[in-house]
Design a protein around this motif. Sequence first.
Motif, PDB file in Angstrom:
ATOM      1  N   GLU A   1      -5.762   3.966   7.916  1.00 43.72           N
ATOM      2  CA  GLU A   1      -6.038   4.681   9.165  1.00 43.72           C
ATOM      3  C   GLU A   1      -7.427   5.280   9.147  1.00 43.72           C
ATOM      4  OE1 GLU A   1      -1.962   6.082  11.218  1.00 43.72           O
ATOM      5  OE2 GLU A   1      -2.610   7.332   9.549  1.00 43.72           O
ATOM      6  N   GLN A   2      -7.824   5.808   8.008  1.00 43.45           N
ATOM      7  CA  GLN A   2      -9.155   6.421   7.891  1.00 43.45           C
ATOM      8  C   GLN A   2     -10.230   5.381   7.614  1.00 43.45           C
ATOM      9  OE1 GLN A   2      -8.713   9.364   4.843  1.00 43.45           O
ATOM     10  NE2 GLN A   2      -7.511  10.712   6.143  1.00 43.45           N
ATOM     11  N   GLU A   3      -9.972   4.501   6.693  1.00 43.27           N
ATOM     12  CA  GLU A   3     -10.980   3.533   6.257  1.00 43.27           C
ATOM     13  C   GLU A   3     -11.298   2.487   7.327  1.00 43.27           C
ATOM     14  OE1 GLU A   3     -12.588   3.837   3.404  1.00 43.27           O
ATOM     15  OE2 GLU A   3     -11.313   5.347   2.446  1.00 43.27           O
ATOM     16  N   LEU A   4     -10.284   2.019   8.031  1.00 43.12           N
ATOM     17  CA  LEU A   4     -10.508   0.949   9.005  1.00 43.12           C
ATOM     18  C   LEU A   4     -10.950   1.481  10.361  1.00 43.12           C
ATOM     19  CD1 LEU A   4      -7.569  -1.426   8.063  1.00 43.12           C
ATOM     20  CD2 LEU A   4      -9.969  -1.559   7.376  1.00 43.12           C
ATOM     21  N   SER A   5     -10.671   2.736  10.647  1.00 40.60           N
ATOM     22  CA  SER A   5     -11.134   3.312  11.918  1.00 40.60           C
ATOM     23  C   SER A   5     -12.611   3.657  11.825  1.00 40.60           C
ATOM     24  CB  SER A   5     -10.317   4.535  12.309  1.00 40.60           C
ATOM     25  OG  SER A   5     -10.524   5.582  11.387  1.00 40.60           O
ATOM     26  N   ALA A   6     -13.119   3.819  10.602  1.00 41.77           N
ATOM     27  CA  ALA A   6     -14.527   4.167  10.399  1.00 41.77           C
ATOM     28  C   ALA A   6     -15.434   2.944  10.568  1.00 41.77           C
ATOM     29  CB  ALA A   6     -14.718   4.771   9.012  1.00 41.77           C
ATOM     30  N   GLU A   7     -14.835   1.745  10.548  1.00 40.23           N
ATOM     31  CA  GLU A   7     -15.657   0.534  10.620  1.00 40.23           C
ATOM     32  C   GLU A   7     -16.040   0.202  12.029  1.00 40.23           C
ATOM     33  OE1 GLU A   7     -13.460  -2.528   8.583  1.00 40.23           O
ATOM     34  OE2 GLU A   7     -13.867  -1.624   6.659  1.00 40.23           O
TER      35      GLU A   7
ATOM     36  N   ARG B   1      -4.947  -7.168   1.820  1.00 45.92           N
ATOM     37  CA  ARG B   1      -6.139  -7.962   1.482  1.00 45.92           C
ATOM     38  C   ARG B   1      -7.430  -7.169   1.696  1.00 45.92           C
ATOM     39  NH1 ARG B   1      -3.134 -12.234   4.497  1.00 45.92           N
ATOM     40  NH2 ARG B   1      -2.322 -13.659   2.903  1.00 45.92           N
ATOM     41  N   LEU B   2      -7.385  -6.128   2.509  1.00 49.24           N
ATOM     42  CA  LEU B   2      -8.569  -5.321   2.809  1.00 49.24           C
ATOM     43  C   LEU B   2      -8.807  -4.200   1.804  1.00 49.24           C
ATOM     44  CD1 LEU B   2      -8.102  -5.028   6.677  1.00 49.24           C
ATOM     45  CD2 LEU B   2      -9.654  -6.559   5.444  1.00 49.24           C
ATOM     46  N   ILE B   3      -7.829  -3.906   0.962  1.00 47.90           N
ATOM     47  CA  ILE B   3      -7.993  -2.830  -0.024  1.00 47.90           C
ATOM     48  C   ILE B   3      -9.040  -3.287  -1.037  1.00 47.90           C
ATOM     49  CG2 ILE B   3      -6.883  -1.369  -1.756  1.00 47.90           C
ATOM     50  CD1 ILE B   3      -4.179  -2.069  -0.363  1.00 47.90           C
ATOM     51  N   PRO B   4     -10.122  -2.538  -1.174  1.00 52.94           N
ATOM     52  CA  PRO B   4     -11.181  -2.962  -2.096  1.00 52.94           C
ATOM     53  C   PRO B   4     -10.736  -2.885  -3.559  1.00 52.94           C
ATOM     54  CG  PRO B   4     -11.942  -1.209  -0.622  1.00 52.94           C
ATOM     55  CD  PRO B   4     -10.454  -1.320  -0.459  1.00 52.94           C
ATOM     56  N   PRO B   5     -11.273  -3.757  -4.393  1.00 51.84           N
ATOM     57  CA  PRO B   5     -11.001  -3.641  -5.836  1.00 51.84           C
ATOM     58  C   PRO B   5     -11.399  -2.243  -6.315  1.00 51.84           C
ATOM     59  CG  PRO B   5     -12.183  -5.671  -5.350  1.00 51.84           C
ATOM     60  CD  PRO B   5     -12.179  -4.855  -4.081  1.00 51.84           C
ATOM     61  N   GLY B   6     -10.611  -1.697  -7.210  1.00 47.77           N
ATOM     62  CA  GLY B   6     -10.891  -0.365  -7.732  1.00 47.77           C
ATOM     63  C   GLY B   6     -10.319   0.757  -6.885  1.00 47.77           C
ATOM     64  N   ARG B   7      -9.639   0.413  -5.803  1.00 43.95           N
ATOM     65  CA  ARG B   7      -8.995   1.399  -4.932  1.00 43.95           C
ATOM     66  C   ARG B   7      -7.517   1.057  -4.831  1.00 43.95           C
ATOM     67  NH1 ARG B   7     -12.424   3.644  -0.981  1.00 43.95           N
ATOM     68  NH2 ARG B   7     -10.732   5.122  -0.637  1.00 43.95           N
ATOM     69  N   VAL B   8      -6.711   2.009  -4.404  1.00 42.44           N
ATOM     70  CA  VAL B   8      -5.279   1.791  -4.213  1.00 42.44           C
ATOM     71  C   VAL B   8      -4.853   2.407  -2.888  1.00 42.44           C
ATOM     72  CG1 VAL B   8      -4.686   1.668  -6.676  1.00 42.44           C
ATOM     73  CG2 VAL B   8      -4.683   3.885  -5.513  1.00 42.44           C
ATOM     74  N   SER B   9      -3.794   1.871  -2.331  1.00 35.95           N
ATOM     75  CA  SER B   9      -3.197   2.443  -1.133  1.00 35.95           C
ATOM     76  C   SER B   9      -1.736   2.727  -1.446  1.00 35.95           C
ATOM     77  CB  SER B   9      -3.336   1.486   0.053  1.00 35.95           C
ATOM     78  OG  SER B   9      -3.005   2.152   1.257  1.00 35.95           O
ATOM     79  N   SER B  10      -1.029   3.232  -0.455  1.00 36.41           N
ATOM     80  CA  SER B  10       0.389   3.531  -0.659  1.00 36.41           C
ATOM     81  C   SER B  10       1.220   2.802   0.389  1.00 36.41           C
ATOM     82  CB  SER B  10       0.636   5.040  -0.578  1.00 36.41           C
ATOM     83  OG  SER B  10       0.332   5.517   0.716  1.00 36.41           O
ATOM     84  N   TYR B  11       2.474   2.606   0.054  1.00 31.38           N
ATOM     85  CA  TYR B  11       3.395   1.926   0.963  1.00 31.38           C
ATOM     86  C   TYR B  11       3.440   2.647   2.312  1.00 31.38           C
ATOM     87  CZ  TYR B  11       4.992   0.026  -3.517  1.00 31.38           C
ATOM     88  OH  TYR B  11       5.048  -0.569  -4.752  1.00 31.38           O
ATOM     89  N   GLY B  12       3.550   3.956   2.261  1.00 30.87           N
ATOM     90  CA  GLY B  12       3.651   4.743   3.487  1.00 30.87           C
ATOM     91  C   GLY B  12       2.395   4.702   4.335  1.00 30.87           C
ATOM     92  N   ALA B  13       1.225   4.730   3.707  1.00 29.12           N
ATOM     93  CA  ALA B  13      -0.032   4.679   4.457  1.00 29.12           C
ATOM     94  C   ALA B  13      -0.150   3.354   5.201  1.00 29.12           C
ATOM     95  CB  ALA B  13      -1.220   4.879   3.518  1.00 29.12           C
TER      96      ALA B  13
END
Length: 121
Positions: free
Chosen positions: A115-121, A25-37
């Motif tokens: 890991e990168q995006e949410l730790s920066a917040e 739910r936190l993945i912004p529109p226009g971005r993608v993540s991966s199963y492993g991440a």
Amino acid sequence: MSKKEQKASAPKLEHFFEDVYAVVRLIPPGRVSSYGAIARYLGRSGSARMVGWALNGALQLPDVPAQRVVNRQGRLTGKIHFGSPTRMQELLEAEGVAVQDDQVVNFAALHWDPEQELSAE
């Protein structure tokens, strides 16, 4: 550790699925993540397939944008679960994510690593 102790300390699968949904739910529109991440972020490195299983069940949850999760190379490996062969791509393209031959174009630039995006917040 006994089997009983291992079972008691193992996280419940339904809680893991809910944790997956919360991250997706936190993945912004226009971005993608991966199963492993997502698995790594949840402390379950090596459980990418479990993330996929969770997302298969999320397709009936309108607030979980499962289309934003692809494999580690940016491939739409989960597209078979979207009801039609092109639905996952259509949903991504509606958000501005270009897809060619079942692959996210410019995957490295669009990849959202919790890991990168949410730790920066």
